[in-house]
Design an enzyme around this catalytic site. Structure first.
Site, short mmCIF file in Angstrom:
data_model
loop_
_atom_site.label_atom_id
_atom_site.label_comp_id
_atom_site.label_asym_id
_atom_site.label_seq_id
_atom_site.Cartn_x
_atom_site.Cartn_y
_atom_site.Cartn_z
N ARG A 126 11.24 12.62 3.39
CA ARG A 126 12.21 12.09 3.81
C ARG A 126 13.27 12.75 4.67
NH1 ARG A 126 15.20 9.02 -1.52
NH2 ARG A 126 16.59 7.45 0.14
N ASP A 129 15.37 13.33 10.88
CA ASP A 129 15.64 13.84 12.47
C ASP A 129 16.03 13.19 12.95
OD1 ASP A 129 12.87 12.22 10.91
OD2 ASP A 129 12.59 12.35 13.19
N ASP A 309 12.27 -1.06 -2.23
CA ASP A 309 13.75 -0.66 -3.89
C ASP A 309 13.33 -1.16 -4.39
OD1 ASP A 309 14.49 1.45 -2.95
OD2 ASP A 309 15.67 0.42 -2.00
N ILE A 331 7.32 2.53 2.98
CA ILE A 331 8.45 3.93 3.07
C ILE A 331 8.40 4.41 2.69
CG2 ILE A 331 10.40 3.78 3.66
CD1 ILE A 331 9.50 0.76 5.25
#
Ligand code: EPU
Length: 426
Positions: A126, A129, A309, A331
């Protein structure tokens, strides 16, 4: 450490309401740094991540006062001269990655910020940037030093910036900063999650000039200052979706009273494909299952794709569907930690890199299992409700980061769930 003790199987049936969305409330709280006036938020869920954010904001000079019992909290930056007023320290940030959401507002309002870099996390690396590149595009000078992001910009300047990938908190951070920049910003490839739109609505209520809400291009005409506002957080589609999956998994019948069908569409489509009856009425979103479910593949994607999620909870569901289903997680690189725990309960799950293959249906048997992250915990609780016998889910502090009163809501739907408190009395 508290645990959930579950005796199954139970059929989930009845009505339930989702609390306010954790991931919409987190940036909404951070937005209180953009104004010197009070910000009144309704439906703030009582979950640990929000308490952590409130503590961080308190450190940054934002007082909070709870009003009544509908999750109404007034946030007001009352201590502008705190010498640490732009400093988000590691001790606070390390417990919650979303703390990084204070970076954009601090920089936008005060022209400087010092925020600890969030470390890695259970579900993946995670990086941030994109947050930093977006703020740089608006004119921020950013240095990484001793684990902190240190950034200054006398006043940000509107600019065109394109995110390399859709990032939820990245979009929110840059959007909040752009509201107070001089001139117009055009932010491209923004995340489309409903939580981003909820934040944009709040910011507009505070006096921001954002257009393109709900699309990938947000255009922000910068203003000199933002005022206070009153705003109700949208219902949590992930929490609500968890109960709807529970209904399907236990051949139950649950009405999610405040479910927003458009926000839940990727899940509802998949549940209907798998054989559930999905009804959207003025009363809410209802899911019921009378017959056997069939296996359906899922690939997680940014909104409006299937949400990462809900991936863990969907895996629990697929253990009860006939056939082989494949789940591809695109993801986060480490978000299958629930799979071995499900296997301990009797599931036939094989993980192969970014994919998991589930052979179903398999009867689930209660067991002692360990929660590893927020959504993995929800998956194990659902599995416990569907399983025969006793399940003890350990480390439910993960669950408490994002689910308000889960045991109470499940009890109301007919589950036999109790919280075992192992915290010694003070
Ligand atoms: N990414 C980068 N660079 C960045 C930002 C993101 O490479 O600067 C990558 C991430 O590593 C990931 C992808 O982009 O592979 C998408 O990540 P995103 O930035 O969208 O995630 P996030 O903003 O950190 C929010 C939610 C998460 C949810 C994800 C994806 C909040 C506070 N958190 O995280 O919620 O999983 O979006 O929808 O909004 C949860 O509630 O359980 C949870 C983890």
């Amino acid at each position: 450490m508290d645990k959930f003790h579950i005796v199954g199987p139970s059929r989930l049936a009845g009505r339930v309401r989702a609390s306010g969305a954790k991931n919409a409330a987190l940036p909404a709280l951070a937005a209180s740094l953009l104004t010197d006036e009070p910000l009144t938020l309704h439906s703030v869920p009582r979950v640990r991540d929000l308490r952590t954010m409130a503590r961080l904001l308190d450190h940054l000079g934002v007082a909070n006062e709870e009003k009544g019992d509908a999750g109404t909290i007034v946030f007001h930056r009352t201590r502008p001269n705190n010498p640490d007023a732009d400093d988000a320290p590691y001790d606070l940030v390390k417990t919650m990655r979303a703390s990084v959401l204070v970076l954009g507002p601090l920089l936008g309002h005060f022209g400087h910020a010092r925020v600890s870099l969030p470390g890695g996390c259970a579900i993946g690396v995670r990086p941030i940037d994109q947050h930093l590149k977006g703020l740089e595009a608006l004119g921020a000078d950013i240095q990484l030093s001793h684990g902190y992001v240190e950034t200054v910009a006398r006043r940000l300047t509107g600019a065109r910036f394109r995110f390399d990938m859709a990032t939820v908190t990245g979009t929110e951070n840059v959007l909040m900063a752009a509201c107070l920049a001089k001139g117009t910003s055009v932010l491209e490839n923004c995340a489309l999650e409903p939580e981003v739109t909820d934040l944009a609505n709040l910011l507009n209520a505070m006096g921001a000039r954002i257009s393109g809400l709900g699309t990938a291009t947000l255009v922000v005409d910068g203003v000199d200052s933002l005022g206070g506002a009153e705003h109700t957080i949208i219902p949590d589609r992930i929490e609500g979706g968890t109960y709807l999956i529970g209904a399907a998994m236990t051949r139950g019948d649950v009405l999610l009273e405040n479910g927003i069908a458009a926000d839940l569409a990727p899940l509802l489509d998949k549940l209907a494909d798998a054989g559930a009856t999905v009804e959207v009425t003025a009363e809410g979103v209802r899911v019921r299952v009378d017959n056997e479910l069939v296996a359906k593949d899922v690939e997680t994607c940014p909104h409006p794709g299937f949400p990462t999620d809900l991936q863990a909870q969907y895996m629990a569901l697929m253990t009860q569907a006939r056939g082989v289903s494949s789940i591809r997680e695109t993801i986060f690189e480490n978000r299958f930690q629930h799979a071995p725990e499900l296997a301990r309960m009797g599931a036939d799950v094989r993980v192969d890199g970014a994919s998991a293959h589930i052979h179903g249906p398999t009867p689930l048997a209660g067991a002692a299992v360990m929660a590893t992250d927020l959504r993995a915990s929800a998956c194990l609780v659902l599995a416990g409700v569907a399983a025969e016998g006793e399940t003890v889910v350990d480390r439910i502090y993960h669950l408490e980061r994002g689910y308000e009163g889960m045991e109470l809501k499940l009890q109301k739907l007919g589950a036999r769930v109790a919280r075992w408190s192992t915290t010694p009395a003070a």
